[in-house]
Design a protein around this motif. Structure first.
Motif, PDB file in Angstrom:
ATOM      1  N   ILE A 268       0.865  -1.188   0.000  1.00 25.76           N
ATOM      2  CA  ILE A 268       0.000   0.000   0.000  1.00 25.76           C
ATOM      3  C   ILE A 268       0.895   1.229   0.000  1.00 25.76           C
ATOM      4  N   LEU A 269       0.622   2.159  -0.927  1.00 28.72           N
ATOM      5  CA  LEU A 269       1.353   3.425  -1.021  1.00 28.72           C
ATOM      6  C   LEU A 269       0.385   4.572  -0.763  1.00 28.72           C
ATOM      7  N   TYR A 270       0.804   5.524   0.090  1.00 29.25           N
ATOM      8  CA  TYR A 270      -0.025   6.681   0.436  1.00 29.25           C
ATOM      9  C   TYR A 270       0.681   7.968   0.037  1.00 29.25           C
ATOM     10  N   ASN A 271      -0.104   8.897  -0.468  1.00 27.62           N
ATOM     11  CA  ASN A 271       0.368  10.258  -0.703  1.00 27.62           C
ATOM     12  C   ASN A 271      -0.440  11.172   0.223  1.00 27.62           C
ATOM     13  N   PRO A 272       0.013  11.352   1.472  1.00 32.29           N
ATOM     14  CA  PRO A 272      -0.811  12.072   2.456  1.00 32.29           C
ATOM     15  C   PRO A 272      -1.086  13.525   2.098  1.00 32.29           C
ATOM     16  N   LYS A 273      -0.232  14.144   1.281  1.00 30.79           N
ATOM     17  CA  LYS A 273      -0.430  15.547   0.934  1.00 30.79           C
ATOM     18  C   LYS A 273      -1.262  15.724  -0.334  1.00 30.79           C
ATOM     19  N   GLY A 274      -1.573  14.604  -1.022  1.00 34.86           N
ATOM     20  CA  GLY A 274      -2.414  14.683  -2.196  1.00 34.86           C
ATOM     21  C   GLY A 274      -1.917  15.664  -3.248  1.00 34.86           C
ATOM     22  N   THR A 275      -0.649  15.498  -3.633  1.00 36.99           N
ATOM     23  CA  THR A 275      -0.032  16.443  -4.572  1.00 36.99           C
ATOM     24  C   THR A 275      -0.348  16.127  -6.025  1.00 36.99           C
ATOM     25  N   GLU A 304      -1.583   8.678  -6.836  1.00 38.67           N
ATOM     26  CA  GLU A 304      -2.253   9.973  -6.700  1.00 38.67           C
ATOM     27  C   GLU A 304      -2.522  10.239  -5.223  1.00 38.67           C
ATOM     28  N   ILE A 305      -3.391   9.469  -4.596  1.00 39.71           N
ATOM     29  CA  ILE A 305      -3.644   9.596  -3.154  1.00 39.71           C
ATOM     30  C   ILE A 305      -3.284   8.294  -2.447  1.00 39.71           C
ATOM     31  N   ARG A 306      -3.779   7.164  -2.987  1.00 33.77           N
ATOM     32  CA  ARG A 306      -3.521   5.856  -2.381  1.00 33.77           C
ATOM     33  C   ARG A 306      -3.625   4.800  -3.464  1.00 33.77           C
ATOM     34  N   THR A 307      -2.710   3.861  -3.448  1.00 36.04           N
ATOM     35  CA  THR A 307      -2.794   2.724  -4.357  1.00 36.04           C
ATOM     36  C   THR A 307      -2.334   1.475  -3.627  1.00 36.04           C
TER      37      THR A 307
END
Length: 356
Positions: A268-275, A304-307
């Motif tokens: 699971i990959l997270y982009n917490p800042k939603g860039t 993008e946000i989560r994958t």
């Protein structure tokens, strides 16, 4: 049949062993037994659950490797093993070899020094003195911590003297000295522990601000009177302010795997800042508890946000039985996040072929 852990010991059965289970594949019945669920070969210990798998309750020749005793004697369930059950064959170069007639938990301890003979006196028989047993337990066999650069955390170990003698306990941090200290800033720790006593030991995980992010495995070794317990330790270090988070978890049914087969993990990959949609670099590695890398992989993933996705890794056929770590590292603009998951490589299950 032979079962062996090349670092700790070996079981060589002296009788023909026939074990079976109840699983089937397709229309052809096949009986499969996972031996690792019923056996344990670890430092100075060999154990078989003869109740759970009575087919293994047979006579065997046992070998315990890498012992440090001068003159070891054999223990069964922590007590001196009777001569009608255990027969010592040899002890040389740290390897103790002996025969047993049936199974339980076998280990060894140093034989006590023979006291000097007393002065002259009456001809009465001497008293038989029961030798005291040495043993201790540790409340953890695994410590896993996640820290950022420059961060400090505390963990605790509780050690209990379950034997009948006072023990001189020493704790060896081995290759973890760069990450762990004891109270007072010392890197070595030892103390006396009386029979029946417990002591809580504080471990201070202290990560330097310039420490390279990654996963650092190692062993904390607790010793006392020739006995030894290993606490597997995994330290995950990520950048002080990671831009992305990553999680890796071995799927439950693959936490035990045979060498040559595949391990499946959820990533699971997270982009917490939603860039927005960006490409990140992901590195994977499988390593042993000493940090030796077995396999490496690299890929670029759009997030993008989560994958999340399932990824498989083939464990090479040459890999020995034991504990291993799947490690994942995500990098974006030079900033790193890390995660890891533990699994075991086990002996190939016994398979009884169906009668044609």
């Amino acid at each position: 049949m032979t079962l062996e852990h090349t670092s700790y010991g070996k079981i060589l059965f002296n009788e023909i062993i026939n074990i079976s289970g109840d699983e089937s594949i397709g229309e052809q019945p096949r009986k499969v037994i996972n031996l690792s669920a019923y056996t344990n070969i670890s430092f100075n210990q060999i154990f078989i659950n003869a109740t759970g798998l009575p087919q293994l309750n047979k006579s065997a020749t046992l070998s315990l490797y890498n012992l440090s005793f001068t003159n070891p004697r054999i223990l069964r369930d922590g007590l001196i093993c009777p001569s009608e059950i255990c027969t010592k064959i040899s002890y040389a170069a740290g390897t103790l070899i002996f025969n047993v007639t049936s199974f339980s938990a076998y280990s060894a301890e140093e034989s006590p020094a023979t006291p000097a003979g007393g002065g002259g006196g009456g001809g009465g028989a001497g008293a038989v003195v029961k030798e005291k047993v040495s043993s201790f337990t540790v409340d953890k066999d695994l410590i896993k911590v996640m820290l950022k650069q420059g961060e400090t955390k505390k963990e605790f170990l509780e050690i209990e003297n379950t034997g009948e003698k006072t023990l001189d306990i020493t704790i060896d941090l081995r290759n973890l000295r760069d990450f762990i200290i004891f109270p007072g800033g010392v890197s070595e720790y030892s103390f006396k522990l009386k029979a029946g006593e417990r002591q809580t030991v504080q471990l201070i995980f202290n990560i330097a601000k310039d420490q390279e992010p990654g996963v650092y495995p190692g062993k904390i070794i607790i010793k006392g009177y020739g006995l030894q317990t290993i606490v597997t330790t995994i330290i995950e270090i990520e950048s002080e302010k990671p831009l992305f988070d990553i999680e890796v978890e071995i799927l439950e049914e693959f936490k035990e795997v045979v060498a040559g087969k595949k391990v499946f993990a959820k990533i699971i990959l997270y982009n917490p800042k939603g860039t927005g949609l960006v490409d990140v670099e992901v590195d994977y590695a499988v390593m042993d508890i000493d940090g030796k890398v077995i396999i490496k992989e690299h890929e670029t993933v759009a997030v993008e946000i989560r994958t999340s996705f399932i990824k498989d890794f083939t464990i090479p056929s040459f890999v020995k039985t034991g504990s291993y770590i799947l490690y994942a590292k995500v990098t974006y603009e030079g900033v790193i996040g890390t995660s890891s998951s533990l699994f075991n490589v086990v002996e190939k299950p016994y398979v009884e072929k169906p009668i044609q």
